[in-house]
Write an enzyme that holds these catalytic residues in place. Structure first.
Site, PDB file in Angstrom:
ATOM      1  N   LYS A 109       0.714  -1.085  -0.027  1.00 34.23           N
ATOM      2  CA  LYS A 109       0.017  -0.115   0.051  1.00 34.23           C
ATOM      3  C   LYS A 109       0.952   1.369  -0.237  1.00 34.23           C
ATOM      4  O   LYS A 109       0.648   2.061  -0.730  1.00 34.23           O
ATOM      5  CB  LYS A 109      -1.164   0.047   1.288  1.00 34.23           C
ATOM      6  N   GLU A 115      10.526  -4.705   4.510  1.00 33.66           N
ATOM      7  CA  GLU A 115      10.475  -6.209   4.038  1.00 33.66           C
ATOM      8  C   GLU A 115      10.344  -6.132   2.528  1.00 33.66           C
ATOM      9  O   GLU A 115      11.077  -6.921   1.916  1.00 33.66           O
ATOM     10  CB  GLU A 115       9.496  -6.976   4.957  1.00 33.66           C
ATOM     11  N   GLY A 117      -5.021  -1.919   4.997  1.00 32.86           N
ATOM     12  CA  GLY A 117      -4.074  -3.198   4.576  1.00 32.86           C
ATOM     13  C   GLY A 117      -5.049  -4.657   4.891  1.00 32.86           C
ATOM     14  O   GLY A 117      -4.956  -5.241   3.911  1.00 32.86           O
ATOM     15  N   ARG A 118      -5.218  -4.920   6.012  1.00 30.72           N
ATOM     16  CA  ARG A 118      -5.845  -6.040   6.377  1.00 30.72           C
ATOM     17  C   ARG A 118      -7.241  -6.080   5.742  1.00 30.72           C
ATOM     18  O   ARG A 118      -7.978  -7.001   6.170  1.00 30.72           O
ATOM     19  CB  ARG A 118      -5.938  -6.142   8.012  1.00 30.72           C
ATOM     20  N   GLU A 145      -4.834  -6.632  14.605  1.00 28.15           N
ATOM     21  CA  GLU A 145      -4.364  -5.514  14.296  1.00 28.15           C
ATOM     22  C   GLU A 145      -5.596  -4.487  14.349  1.00 28.15           C
ATOM     23  O   GLU A 145      -5.578  -3.382  14.584  1.00 28.15           O
ATOM     24  CB  GLU A 145      -3.721  -5.382  12.810  1.00 28.15           C
ATOM     25  N   HIS A 155      -4.842 -33.778  16.678  1.00 22.07           N
ATOM     26  CA  HIS A 155      -3.695 -34.472  17.172  1.00 22.07           C
ATOM     27  C   HIS A 155      -2.687 -33.797  17.800  1.00 22.07           C
ATOM     28  O   HIS A 155      -1.529 -34.101  17.848  1.00 22.07           O
ATOM     29  CB  HIS A 155      -3.380 -35.387  15.994  1.00 22.07           C
ATOM     30  N   LYS A 206       9.174  -0.793  14.442  1.00 18.33           N
ATOM     31  CA  LYS A 206      10.001  -0.224  13.108  1.00 18.33           C
ATOM     32  C   LYS A 206      10.791   0.500  13.226  1.00 18.33           C
ATOM     33  O   LYS A 206      12.083   0.468  12.672  1.00 18.33           O
ATOM     34  CB  LYS A 206       9.012   0.255  12.134  1.00 18.33           C
TER      35      LYS A 206
HETATM   36  O1  F6P Z   1       3.173  -3.118   9.825  1.00 15.51           O
HETATM   37  C1  F6P Z   1       1.938  -3.001   9.563  1.00 15.51           C
HETATM   38  C2  F6P Z   1       1.154  -2.728   8.268  1.00 15.51           C
HETATM   39  O2  F6P Z   1       1.245  -1.512   8.238  1.00 15.51           O
HETATM   40  C3  F6P Z   1      -0.009  -3.466   7.908  1.00 15.51           C
HETATM   41  O3  F6P Z   1      -1.176  -2.889   8.581  1.00 15.51           O
HETATM   42  C4  F6P Z   1      -0.048  -3.572   6.584  1.00 15.51           C
HETATM   43  O4  F6P Z   1      -0.851  -4.416   6.025  1.00 15.51           O
HETATM   44  C5  F6P Z   1       1.654  -4.190   6.317  1.00 15.51           C
HETATM   45  O5  F6P Z   1       2.283  -3.314   7.352  1.00 15.51           O
HETATM   46  C6  F6P Z   1       1.932  -3.934   4.837  1.00 15.51           C
HETATM   47  O6  F6P Z   1       1.879  -2.383   4.590  1.00 15.51           O
HETATM   48  P1  F6P Z   1       2.086  -2.178   2.978  1.00 15.51           P
HETATM   49  O7  F6P Z   1       1.128  -2.871   2.250  1.00 15.51           O
HETATM   50  O8  F6P Z   1       1.950  -0.828   3.032  1.00 15.51           O
HETATM   51  O9  F6P Z   1       3.495  -2.571   2.630  1.00 15.51           O
END
Ligand code: F6P
Length: 546
Positions: free
Chosen positions: A209, A215, A270-271, A356, A387, A507
């Protein structure tokens, strides 16, 4: 806005508290004995999903008090405000309109005076055109070969939904293509994802987003390097990378042509984004028609949530039951066990969606709450879970409400497995509710010395969710069921379910530590003594101090 601090003082809350005390340890055995028809009456159905909530520690009175709580907290008004596009995410001053992502073309939803529905469908149309070109081989990589492998790079909401949906809908997926997902900044994730793949036939979908997430950007850079080095061509990027983002400037900076970018909007959290362009990899896998079916499933549940009275409203009922156990029984967790191996990542998806969203300690006025908010969500598919950890549910000393999710028709050709699977789901709901008494064990000839060890107290509540088959449409309805369930909880607790400020701190701290780990010379460390020592040990063992 309702008063968060006042929640526990409200009439409906107090009534529930008294009722809870009166109900005491009322057992499900007792409740079923008193009302033998509750299995037929404590049920609801919407968007082709059936919910049996009879095996909960509730009576008709509990239900009416929970519904009264929802009304007192303004659930209907808040729900309507969300659907209308009001800026209910107050800490970020944003509308919350994931429901617009699945609105039909004929709908009209205004955000700041602009109808967003045509924008949503314009992106869907572009996704469809692109997906068809990739799927039928017209989209070519830089060497002229068609695409066989799609790798989604993203994390959190830009990963969990796409991976969960891909695994759930594998029977609908293009079998001649490979779909992989890279999320973790651990290099092993990328290394394993590209193992054995022909770069000339590989397409990367960079999903973020913000297009700034550490990452995702690290993995995206690694992917670019892998591709360019393997193919020996700088110009490979344009035909092997597409982006899904709200940040066109950053996409351009990365080197992806914004013509190959699929956008969404700040009013999609995002979620809550797996049915936005973040679902591009899903559409590539299952095709545009199945993707539209999935959207129709989401929309059907939206309509149910919007129209059904709270007493018959699946998401509202599930949300209120969560409040009942979380706040009145002190239950800390909810187990989610899908009896469908395709839903193996559904609990992980729900962890982000729920935790979240509702892991918040201040109300909408910024004041600390004096009650519990979001529960811990966990789970694994049945029957595997039986199990491993079901022992604790059956004989541990904790109250663990569970959702069990199953389907009446298998999609696997091995249909004779399905009755065995579902027999286990029904049996587990039965065992959790009613357990096994010492008398029953004795009557069955259990040796007396073993009896206490074999007793199962039961009284563990379950929601049983049943649908016909795990189709794209059902998956959409199931996800929307949980989205609105989470919303209902947030309304009762008077929290902002749509921000996530808590993830920022880690972060920021990681960004401070990164240079201390990569530096060739020993850095001056001024963290606490534990963090300092850990960093020193890490540097020592990786050989940085030599
Ligand atoms: O760190 C949390 C978050 O902001 C989530 O809410 C989001 O889904 C995820 O990181 C990834 O964010 P982005 O889509 O901006 O890379």
């Amino acid at each position: 806005m309702t008063d968060g601090l006042g929640l526990t003082k409200t009439q409906s809350w107090q009534a529930l508290k008294t009722h809870h005390e009166q109900m005491g340890q009322a057992s499900l055995r007792q409740l079923f004995a008193e009302d033998p028809t509750r299995g037929e009456s404590f049920c609801a159905e919407g968007a082709s999903i059936f919910l049996d909530y009879s095996k909960n520690r509730i009576t008709a009175k509990t239900l009416s008090l929970l519904v009264a709580l929802a009304r007192e907290r303004g659930l209907e008004a808040r729900r309507d405000a969300m659907f209308r596009g009001e800026k209910i995410n107050i800490t970020e001053n944003r509308a919350v309109l994931h429901t617009a992502l699945r609105a039909p073309r004929s709908a009209s939803i205004l955000v700041d005076g602009r109808d967003v529905v045509p924008d949503v469908h314009a992106v869907l149309d572009r996704m469809e055109g692109f997906a068809e070109r990739v799927r039928d081989g017209r989209w070519r990589g830089c060497t002229g070969k068609s695409i066989e492998n799609v790798i989604n790079i993203g994390i959190g909401g830009s990963y969990l939904g796409p991976e969960m949906a891909y695994l759930a809908l594998c029977p609908f997926s293009r079998q001649t293509m490979n779909f992989r997902f890279v999320s973790n900044v651990d290099g092993a994730d990328f290394t394993e994802a590209v193992r054995g793949l022909d770069p000339a036939r590989t397409l990367f979908v960079i999903s973020s987003k913000t297009f700034t997430t550490l990452e995702t950007m690290t993995n995206a850079m690694t992917a670019r390097q892998w591709l360019v080095e393997s193919l020996g061509r700088e110009d490979a990027v344009s035909s092997h990378f597409v982006a899904v983002s709200t940040n066109a400037a950053k996409v351009g900076e990365f080197g992806i042509d914004t013509a190959n970018m699929f956008g969404f909007w700040d009013w999609v959290g995002g979620r809550y984004s797996m049915d936005s362009a973040i679902g591009l990899s899903t559409m590539l896998a299952i095709g545009p028609e199945n993707f539209k079916e999935m959207l129709a499933g989401f929309h059907a549940m939206d309509e149910h949530f919007r129209a059904a009275p709270i007493e018959k409203n699946l998401p509202a009922l599930m949300g209120l039951l969560t409040v009942w156990y979380n706040n009145f029984f002190g239950a800390q967790t909810i187990g989610v066990m899908p009896y469908a191996s395709g839903l193996k990542r559904f609990p992980a998806y729900l962890q982000q969606l729920q935790m979240e969203s509702n892991g918040k300690h201040v109300d909408l006025d910024g004041r600390f709450v004096d009650y519990q908010t979001g529960p811990i969500i966990w789970g694994e598919p049945g029957t595997d879970a039986q199990h491993s950890f079901y022992q604790l549910i059956h004989q541990g000393a904790k109250l663990i409400p569970c959702d069990l999710i199953g389907f009446c028709r298998p999609l696997s050709p091995l249909s004779h497995h399905h009755d065995l699977l579902m027999a286990n789901m029904f049996a587990q709901a039965e065992a959790m509710a009613f357990g096994k008494t010492a008398e029953e064990l004795a009557a069955e000839g259990s040796p007396a010395f073993q009896t206490p060890f074999r007793v199962c107290n039961g009284n563990q509540p379950t929601n049983v969710i049943l649908a016909e088959a795990l189709t794209p449409k059902t998956l959409g309805s199931l996800v929307a069921l949980y989205e609105h369930n989470v919303f209902t909880q947030g309304v009762v607790w008077n929290i902002d379910s749509f921000d996530q400020w808590g993830v920022e701190l880690g972060k920021v701290l990681a960004n401070r530590i990164i240079p201390e780990l990569v530096s060739d010379t020993a850095p001056q460390l001024d963290h606490d003594s534990s963090t300092n020592a850990l960093i020193q040990r890490y540097r020592g063992l990786k050989g940085a101090n030599r």
